[in-house]
Design an enzyme around this catalytic site. Structure first.
Site, PDB file in Angstrom:
ATOM      1  N   LYS A 205       0.856  -1.394   0.129  1.00  0.00           N
ATOM      2  CA  LYS A 205      -0.344  -0.242  -0.100  1.00  0.00           C
ATOM      3  C   LYS A 205       0.615   1.373  -0.120  1.00  0.00           C
ATOM      4  O   LYS A 205       1.642   0.909   0.863  1.00  0.00           O
ATOM      5  CB  LYS A 205      -0.961   0.322   1.788  1.00  0.00           C
ATOM      6  N   LYS A 259      -2.354  -1.778  -3.343  1.00  0.00           N
ATOM      7  CA  LYS A 259      -3.152  -0.900  -3.412  1.00  0.00           C
ATOM      8  C   LYS A 259      -2.313   0.976  -3.884  1.00  0.00           C
ATOM      9  O   LYS A 259      -0.389   1.304  -3.394  1.00  0.00           O
ATOM     10  CB  LYS A 259      -3.688  -0.327  -2.401  1.00  0.00           C
TER      11      LYS A 259
HETATM   12  C1  PBG Z   1      -7.735   3.523   5.635  1.00  0.00           C
HETATM   13  C2  PBG Z   1      -8.005   3.195   4.404  1.00  0.00           C
HETATM   14  C3  PBG Z   1      -7.793   4.202   2.999  1.00  0.00           C
HETATM   15  C4  PBG Z   1      -8.174   3.684   2.088  1.00  0.00           C
HETATM   16  C5  PBG Z   1      -8.388   2.368   2.439  1.00  0.00           C
HETATM   17  N1  PBG Z   1      -8.322   2.072   3.834  1.00  0.00           N
HETATM   18  C6  PBG Z   1      -6.805   5.591   3.182  1.00  0.00           C
HETATM   19  C7  PBG Z   1      -6.058   6.222   3.875  1.00  0.00           C
HETATM   20  O1  PBG Z   1      -4.657   4.820   3.835  1.00  0.00           O
HETATM   21  O2  PBG Z   1      -5.471   6.968   3.719  1.00  0.00           O
HETATM   22  C8  PBG Z   1      -8.158   3.983   0.694  1.00  0.00           C
HETATM   23  C9  PBG Z   1      -9.068   3.548   0.177  1.00  0.00           C
HETATM   24  C10 PBG Z   1      -9.673   4.772  -1.318  1.00  0.00           C
HETATM   25  O3  PBG Z   1      -9.349   5.791  -1.631  1.00  0.00           O
HETATM   26  O4  PBG Z   1     -10.742   4.121  -1.935  1.00  0.00           O
HETATM   27  N2  PBG Z   1      -5.953   2.162   6.191  1.00  0.00           N
END
Ligand code: PBG
Length: 336
Positions: A205, A259
Site C-alpha cells: 500500500k 493499492k
Molecule cells: C485506511 C484506508 C484508506 C483506504 C482504504 N483504507 C485510506 C488511507 O490509507 O488514507 C483508501 C481507499 C480509497 O481511497 O478508496 N486505512
C-alpha cells in the site's frame, strides 16, 4: 501467455488483424475475461435510519445507514458480487488519540457487519483493520512524539480484528501498514478459535494522493495532520513491494492486495508473477473520482472506461478488484 516469441510470423502471410475482424473471433481469442466473481464492492456506512449522504468528491457514491446498507448489499448479492468491504464514518465525538472506538464491539462497523451477515449470509464481508476512522489524528496508528507507533498500534489492531470477526466479518483487511501486523492478527484470531477468519492484507500500500476522496467519505481528512509516508510505501519503489508481500504471506495472509490500482499495475504483475498467491488491487477513490468526474462532464464514457480499466487489472494479474463501480460493472456484465 508465451514467455518467448520464437515463431513471430511475417506479413503478409501473417496478418494480426485477421483474428480481430469479427466479434465472435475477438471473443474466441480473448486472453482475459472480467467476471462478476472478480468484484469486491467497498461501501461507506453512516449512523441514522433511512439516511443516505452523497460523497461530494465521489459522484454516484453515497454513505448509507445500516438499514439502507442491508438493502444495497442484497442487491449486490443478487447481482452475484462475492464480497463487500465496509467502511464506517465515525462521529467525531467518538474519535480519540488511541482510536479505542475501533475495538468497541458496539461501534458502527460492527453493527453494520452483524446486520448484513444476518440479512445476507451468503455474501462475504470484509472489514478494514486500521485506526484512521477512529483516530483523532486521522492516522492509521497511534501517534506519540510525532510518530505513528508500530508495536503499540498492533495491540489496538488485534482487538479491532477480533471485535470485527466476532461481529460476523469473514475477511479482515489490515490497511494500516504497521510492521508485523499480519502475524500478530493471525495469532490473535487463532488464539480465539477463529481459524477460518480470512486475512486479505493491504500488502503493498503506497502513500498516495489518490486516497483523498475516501478520506472525505469517512470524515478523516479534517483530522489528518501531515501525511502517511512513515508507514505507507514510497511510490518510487517496486522491489520493496515484493518484500512487503513476502512478509505478509509468511505471516499468514490468505490474499494480498496492491493499492492504488491503475497507476500500480506493474506492481500487481510482479507480485502475481513472483508469488502466485490470490492477488487483488484496489481501484481507489481518486481513480473512481477521476473517471466519474470526467464521465459526468461528457468527456469519457463511464460504462466503457469502467470495464476497460477493470479488465486491465485482470490482464496485469489480479484475481479480483475492489471498485466503487462494482454494482455498475456487475449490471453491465449481466446485460452483455
Ligand atoms: C485506511 C484506508 C484508506 C483506504 C482504504 N483504507 C485510506 C488511507 O490509507 O488514507 C483508501 C481507499 C480509497 O481511497 O478508496 N486505512
Amino acid at each position: 501467455m508465451p514467455k518467448r516469441f520464437s515463431t513471430l510470423g511475417r506479413y503478409p502471410s501473417t496478418r494480426l488483424r485477421r483474428n480481430r475482424r469479427e466479434d465472435w473471433s475477438r471473443r474466441l481469442v480473448a486472453e482475459h475475461k472480467l467476471s462478476v466473481d472478480d468484484l469486491i464492492w467497498p461501501v461507506f456506512v453512516q449512523e441514522g435510519k433511512n439516511a443516505r449522504t452523497p460523497v461530494d468528491s465521489m459522484p454516484g457514491v453515497d454513505r448509507l445507514s445500516v438499514d439502507l446498507l442491508v438493502d444495497a448489499v442484497k442487491e449486490a448479492r443478487d447481482l452475484g458480487i462475492p464480497a463487500v468491504a465496509l467502511f464506517p464514518e465515525t462521529d467525531p465525538k467518538s474519535k480519540t488519540p488511541d482510536g479505542r472506538e475501533a475495538y468497541n464491539p458496539g461501534n458502527l462497523v460492527c453493527r453494520a457487519t452483524t446486520a448484513v451477515k444476518k440479512a445476507v449470509p451468503d455474501i462475504g464481508i470484509m472489514t478494514d483493520v486500521a485506526l484512521d476512522p477512529f483516530n483523532s489524528d486521522g492516522h492509521d496508528g497511534i501517534v506519540r512524539d510525532g510518530y505513528v507507533q508500530n508495536d503499540e498500534t498492533l495491540d489496538a489492531l488485534i482487538k479491532q480484528a477480533i471485535v470485527q470477526t466476532e461481529a460476523g466479518a469473514d475477511i479482515q483487511a489490515p490497511s494500516d501498514m504497521m510492521d508485523g501486523r499480519i502475524g500478530a492478527i493471525r495469532k490473535a484470531l487463532d488464539g480465539k478459535g477463529f481459524i477460518h477468519a480470512q486475512i486479505m492484507s493491504y500488502a503493498a500500500k503506497y502513500a498516495s494522493a489518490f486516497y483523498n476522496p475516501f478520506r472525505d467519505a469517512i470524515g478523516s481528512s479534517g483530522a489528518l495532520k501531515g501525511d502517511k509516508k512513515t508507514y505507507q510505501m514510497d511510490y518510487a519503489n517496486s522491489d520493496e513491494a515484493l518484500r512487503e508481500v513476502g512478509f505478509d504471506i509468511e505471516e499468514g495472509a490468505d490474499m494480498v492486495m496492491v493499492k492504488p490500482g491503475l497507476p500500480y499495475l506493474d506492481i500487481v504483475h510482479r507480485v502475481k508473477e513472483s508469488f502466485g498467491v490470490p492477488t487483488y488491487a484496489y481501484q481507489v477513490s481518486g481513480e473512481y473520482a477521476m473517471l466519474r468526474g470526467a464521465a459526468d462532464r461528457g468527456w469519457l464514457d463511464w460504462d466503457k472506461v469502467l470495464i476497460e480499466t477493470l479488465t486491465s487489472f485482470k490482464r496485469a494479474g489480479c484475481d479480483g478488484i475492489l471498485t466503487y463501480g462494482a454494482v455498475d460493472a456487475a449490471r453491465l456484465l449481466k446485460s452483455k
